[in-house]
Design a protein around this motif. Structure first.
Motif, PDB file in Angstrom:
ATOM      1  N   LYS A 111       0.729  -1.235   0.030  1.00 40.89           N
ATOM      2  CA  LYS A 111       0.151  -0.210   0.281  1.00 40.89           C
ATOM      3  C   LYS A 111       0.416   1.794   0.100  1.00 40.89           C
ATOM      4  CE  LYS A 111      -4.075  -2.197   2.101  1.00 40.89           C
ATOM      5  NZ  LYS A 111      -4.343  -2.049   3.387  1.00 40.89           N
ATOM      6  N   ASP A 112       1.690   0.894   0.861  1.00 40.62           N
ATOM      7  CA  ASP A 112       2.995   2.256   0.527  1.00 40.62           C
ATOM      8  C   ASP A 112       3.569   2.220  -0.584  1.00 40.62           C
ATOM      9  OD1 ASP A 112       2.526   2.606   3.707  1.00 40.62           O
ATOM     10  OD2 ASP A 112       3.959   2.333   4.046  1.00 40.62           O
ATOM     11  N   GLU A 158       1.462   4.211  -3.269  1.00 44.72           N
ATOM     12  CA  GLU A 158       0.634   5.192  -2.656  1.00 44.72           C
ATOM     13  C   GLU A 158       1.735   6.435  -3.780  1.00 44.72           C
ATOM     14  OE1 GLU A 158      -1.777   8.656  -0.974  1.00 44.72           O
ATOM     15  OE2 GLU A 158      -1.126   5.861  -0.751  1.00 44.72           O
TER      16      GLU A 158
END
Length: 287
Positions: free
Chosen positions: A174-175, A178
């Motif tokens: 998820k990071d 981003e």
């Protein structure tokens, strides 16, 4: 005569991957420095190696390195092994090598398994240029450093390789999304050289969706596509008009599209027909 440091690569899963040279060196060394002696004794027992061991790990690497260097200066030959793979790659062996070189102790590396290279070569992504990131800093202990590295990865044009544990995998994916975007390609490699080895070429969005429903198991290596030079050039110029049509089309081809689809996307960006894109490519080729 001073002793020598031997960096001995050990299997990352399959014991058959050890080399004859490493086995012989472990047998002939005066001392084996191991990251976890409880783990390494299984390997030594398997190959019937009786050489004495001592622990050398992240929490004693500076002081223990001084001790080992003094031993080598007095004539002791030391073989360094990590829990799996090549010593010095994302492990405390780096410190021992540094101290050896400063003290004039000879260092040699015995090639063998390395998870980062194994994953890279089977990823299906470009291998000529790559950047190895190891494990990202933990968010709880070093949030700023993690953010800094992720920011650098956002503009990295080389293929990127990083390690991750199963319980942190989803957060890391998820990071990465981003900063890199959900359509960025990556290969999710797990349990390399072991019975349930797998390599999955996908996108960050697809990987997040999958591991949002399935519990990650095993040790992971993520191989991530770098940013295309054309994308960076676009960001710098600020408009499609400043980018040659061939570079615009190439940008989409590098993302996995065929020529027809890439021309279609470039035409949409520029607000022209695909026929005009095709003609521009012909004109640029002739020029």
């Amino acid at each position: 005569m001073a002793g020598k440091l031997f960096l001995c690569a050990t299997p990352i899963g399959n014991l058959e991957d050890i080399t004859y040279r490493v086995v012989r060196t472990l047998e002939e060394a005066d001392l084996i420095a191991a990251e976890d002696t409880r783990h390494s004794i299984k390997l030594l027992n398997h190959f019937q190696i009786k050489t004495p061991m001592t622990s050398y790990h992240e929490y004693n690497k500076v002081d223990k390195a001084r001790y080992l260097v003094n031993q080598m200066l007095s004539g002791v030959n030391v073989a360094l092994i990590t829990d799996a793979g090549t010593p010095g790659i994302s492990d405390p062996g780096e410190e021992l090598v540094r101290q050896c070189i400063e003290a004039g102790v000879e260092v040699t590396s015995l090639p063998g398994p390395a998870a980062c290279i194994t994953a890279l070569t089977m990823s299906g992504l470009p291998t000529r240029r790559f950047a190895f990131e190891a494990f990202l800093p933990a968010e709880k202990s070093d949030k700023k450093e993690r953010a800094r590295i992720l920011g650098e990865m956002e503009r990295e044009t080389r293929t990127m390789v990083l390690y991750e544990a199963p319980h942190h995998l989803l957060k890391t994916l998820k990071d990465l999304r981003e900063v890199l975007g959900g359509d960025r390609k990556l290969s999710v490699c797990r349990e390399l050289t072991k019975k349930y080895e797998s390599s999955w070429l996908t996108t960050l969005d697809e990987a997040i969706s999958f591991y949002g429903e399935e519990d990650p198991r095993g040790e992971f290596v993520l191989v991530i596509q770098g940013k295309s030079p054309e994308e960076i050039r676009l960001e710098e110029t600020g408009s499609w008009e400043q980018m040659p049509v061939r570079d615009h089309v190439a940008m989409y081809e590098e993302q996995g599209m065929d020529r027809k689809e890439a021309m279609k996307r470039a035409a949409k960006d520029r607000g022209v027909s695909r026929r005009e894109i095709y003609q521009s490519l012909l004109d640029e080729k002739q020029d």
